[in-house]
Design a protein around this motif. Structure first.
Motif, short mmCIF file in Angstrom:
data_model
loop_
_atom_site.label_atom_id
_atom_site.label_comp_id
_atom_site.label_asym_id
_atom_site.label_seq_id
_atom_site.Cartn_x
_atom_site.Cartn_y
_atom_site.Cartn_z
N PHE B 151 0.39 -19.93 29.98
CA PHE B 151 -0.67 -19.01 30.42
C PHE B 151 -0.06 -17.66 30.80
N GLY B 177 -2.53 -26.62 22.80
CA GLY B 177 -2.79 -27.61 23.86
C GLY B 177 -3.77 -27.28 24.95
N GLN B 178 -3.34 -26.62 26.01
CA GLN B 178 -4.18 -26.39 27.18
C GLN B 178 -4.89 -25.03 27.14
N ASP B 180 -7.74 -22.23 26.27
CA ASP B 180 -9.19 -22.17 26.07
C ASP B 180 -9.64 -20.74 26.34
N GLU B 182 -10.93 -19.44 28.94
CA GLU B 182 -10.51 -18.95 30.27
C GLU B 182 -9.11 -18.33 30.18
N VAL B 183 -8.24 -19.00 29.45
CA VAL B 183 -6.88 -18.49 29.30
C VAL B 183 -6.91 -17.19 28.47
N TYR B 186 -7.72 -14.54 30.82
CA TYR B 186 -6.58 -14.33 31.72
C TYR B 186 -5.47 -13.55 31.04
#
Lengths: 447, 210
Positions: B151, B177-178, B180, B182-183, B186
């Motif tokens: 991130f 992977g993690q 989305d 939101e990232v 960010y």
């Protein structure tokens, strides 16, 4: 193994599980610091047990996703704690005191010893300062075709021999000398003395013994902190059970890698099936009569069965049958398998519903929880899943809204544990606090 | 016949594809035609993936077939193949993360869909992204990451591109992977793609291709 008149092998799986639950509730190896700590410990364990049994606890239990977060909160890093076990423990204790109420908490168990890792460096795993930047906050795996396409038969004939004489020398220079060992199934008596006459093999064993001293320090420190945590009323959720996974992942993750496993799915599917069945037998024998642990819950990380990796048909053919069989073997011993379904399992929900009621606890990462509740609600307890992205980059309001929605969707009727998706290492403590607060605000049973 | 070849490849019939490739080479057919048919086959694979009929195993195996066909054809090519490219893309897994399964699939799908891809590999420092964008004038950057430390690494990479004065001329996509949306916010990237075909669709959209 149990304190009832009935013999272990005569018990139903529910009875075996009750024995294990009882051991979890009344840990013989823990001396509580106060009656209050003992009361809280039991209250917390009961909360989890009820959720697992699809009953409604007094409040939704919470698994806070604070992987190695305490380390960073305390101004340390993964790497410092790899070397300074004591510092890790001071920080973990301080964090525990400062955070206050939590339903479960563990010491830094997943941070390995730096001194040992340095010597036994493996090509399959990199650590902060050992293949990764010094400030990396976790270890990472390196996939590869470590096992060759034509080695399935050798593996199946004797997995132990294959691991020790082929896989270990191949994936770690430290174990190179093991390639010279005689086949282990032939080694009764003298061949061992003969093998150790080889200076390189001798050196490997000598180094292993030296490292064992360091290991004892690391393990003792780990046991101390975990006993400290439990004696203050915080139960462990994962307590020394067998670390198992899907037989497909066993081959796909480390042994053959993504590319290798795909080649096998098309070029030698029968061989892959045969190998998974063979692996299943090994796993089942490991589970049989598994000793009592501090908690019967067993975390099982799953990787390549998710929605994006394979189709429903491939999941049905390659992934699910042997994974389900592992679940059943565990359930039969009174263990509680808690698969962690990394990625998304939206397409899988119907397929995985085929297990004994309340036998499995599914922990979801990015799966739609309302759907999971709808399809699995009567079958198993579900855990999840405040998105990791929000946990790390979001604010308290976002966390509260997310948790409230999850609780409203999943908590009614019981069988729900509020959890994160993946764990966080860095981030904000106020977000973790907000998650705990949301469970207390919105997750208290109305009964 | 060429239609059959593309379909056989898309249906992942390894033996038939290789046999047919050898037959076509022996018959003296223009090797470029074989490569062209392979590309058509890969186009079908990509479409089936986007439609949810194919998954990662099919992508990886079709890639293996394409590799084998290309190796058989290569010695018979009279000149280097000059394909017209839709655009240039710089991709890599951000600093601190060493995962490359997704990265390489994105690389492969962008490549067979007509993009020139500069794959910087894993654990790529932000400066390397900046240098490569300067060097290639690529209008698109793809950041890959599997774990949560990505991130911040993504955010820092986008900031570095901005500090180098390149941000206004490029589009940045993230995935893995993690990751989305939101990232994406960010990291201040332009888009999040859920898989390799999403990366292709975004890239085509950004270069104005159909």
């Amino acid at each position: 193994m149990n304190d009832t008149a009935k013999k272990w092998e005569e018990m139903t799986w529910q009875e075996k599980r009750e024995v294990r639950f009882k051991r979890w509730l009344n840990p013989p190896d823990v001396k509580f610091v106060s009656p209050e700590a003992e009361r809280l410990y039991k209250e917390r364990v009961t909360r989890f047990i009820k959720a697992i049994k699809l009953e409604e606890p007094d409040r939704v239990p919470v698994m806070l996703p604070h992987g190695n977060f305490p380390a960073y909160w305390g101004g340390a890093t993964f790497r410092t704690i790899m070397y300074d076990y004591k510092k890790g423990h001071e920080i973990w204790k301080k964090y525990m005191e400062e955070f206050g109420d939590m339903d479960t908490f563990n010491g830094p168990a997943f941070i390995p010893s730096g001194k040992i890792s340095e010597v036994i460096a493996s090509k399959t795993q990199k650590l902060p300062g050992l293949g990764l930047p010094e400030d990396a906050s976790m270890y990472q795996f390196v996939e590869g075709e470590y096992m060759k396409a034509d080695e399935y038969d050798a593996y199946m004939m004797d997995a132990t021999d294959y691991n020790i004489r082929v896989m270990m020398p191949r994936t770690s220079d430290f174990f190179k000398s093991f390639a010279k060992l005689p086949p282990l199934r032939m080694s009764i008596g003298n061949p061992w003395v003969a093998a150790l006459a080889d200076p390189e093999i001798r050196q490997t064993f000598q180094s292993l013994m030296d490292l064992s001293d360091e290991y004892i320090k690391w393990r003792t420190a780990g046991m101390e902190i975990n006993n400290y945590i439990r004696s203050h009323g915080y139960p462990s959720l994962f307590g020394g059970g067998p670390l198992l996974g899907a037989p497909f992942d066993h081959f796909a993750d480390v042994l053959r890698g993504t590319h290798g496993i795909v080649m096998d799915m098309y070029r030698q599917p029968e061989k892959l099936h045969e190998a998974m069945e063979s692996q299943l037998k090994l796993v089942t024998s490991q589970i049989k009569n598994f000793p009592m642990m501090s908690s019967p819950v067993c975390i099982m990380p799953l990787h390549k069965g998710d929605d994006t990796f394979m189709s429903d048909a491939q999941f049905e053919e390659y992934y699910w049958p042997t994974l389900r069989a592992v679940f059943l073997a565990m359930i039969d011993e009174g263990l509680v398998p808690m698969p962690f379904a990394e990625g998304k399992y939206n397409n899988r929900l119907k397929q995985i519903a085929d297990t004994p009621r309340s036998g499995v606890v599914w922990w979801f990462d990015q799966t739609d929880m309302a759907e999971a509740k709808r399809i699995l609600g009567d079958v198993c307890c579900i855990v999840g899943n405040v998105p990791t992205s929000i946990m790390m980059t979001g604010n308290v309001e976002q966390i509260t809204v997310t948790c409230r929605k999850l609780i409203e969707d999943c908590a009614p009727g019981g069988g729900y544990i509020l959890g994160g998706g993946a764990s966080i290492d860095k981030g904000k403590i106020e977000n973790l606090r907000a998650m705990m607060a949301a469970a207390k605000e919105y997750g208290v049973s109305k009964k | 016949m060429s239609g059959d070849f593309a379909n056989l490849l898309a249906d992942l019939k390894e033996d038939e594809v290789l046999r047919l490739t050898e037959e076509r080479i022996e018959s003296g057919e223009d090797p470029l035609k074989i490569l062209d048919d392979s590309r058509k086959g890969m186009g079908i694979v990509g479409k089936r993936f986007a439609d949810g009929e194919y998954f990662l195993p099919e992508l990886v195996f079709s890639g293996e077939l394409l590799k084998q066909v290309t190796e058989l054809v290569k010695p018979h090519l009279k000149q280097a193949v000059e394909t017209k490219r839709l655009g240039t893309i710089v991709i890599g897994t951000v600093a601190g993360d060493i995962h490359d399964i997704g990265l390489n699939i994105v690389d492969f799908m962008l490549d067979v869909n007509g993009f020139k891809v500069h794959n910087l590999g894993v654990d790529v420092a932000k400066e390397k992204f900046v240098d490569k964008v300067k060097e290639t004038k690529a209008p698109i950057v793809g950041l890959s990451g599997f774990l949560t430390p990505a991130f911040d690494a993504m955010k820092e990479t986008v900031e570095a591109l901005d500090a180098a004065g390149l941000r206004k001329d490029i589009k940045v996509m993230i995935g893995g992977g993690q990751m989305d949306d939101e990232v994406r916010k960010y990291a201040k990237a332009d888009a999040f793609g859920k898989d390799a075909m999403a990366a292709v669709a975004l890239a085509k959209d950004w270069v104005g291709a159909k």
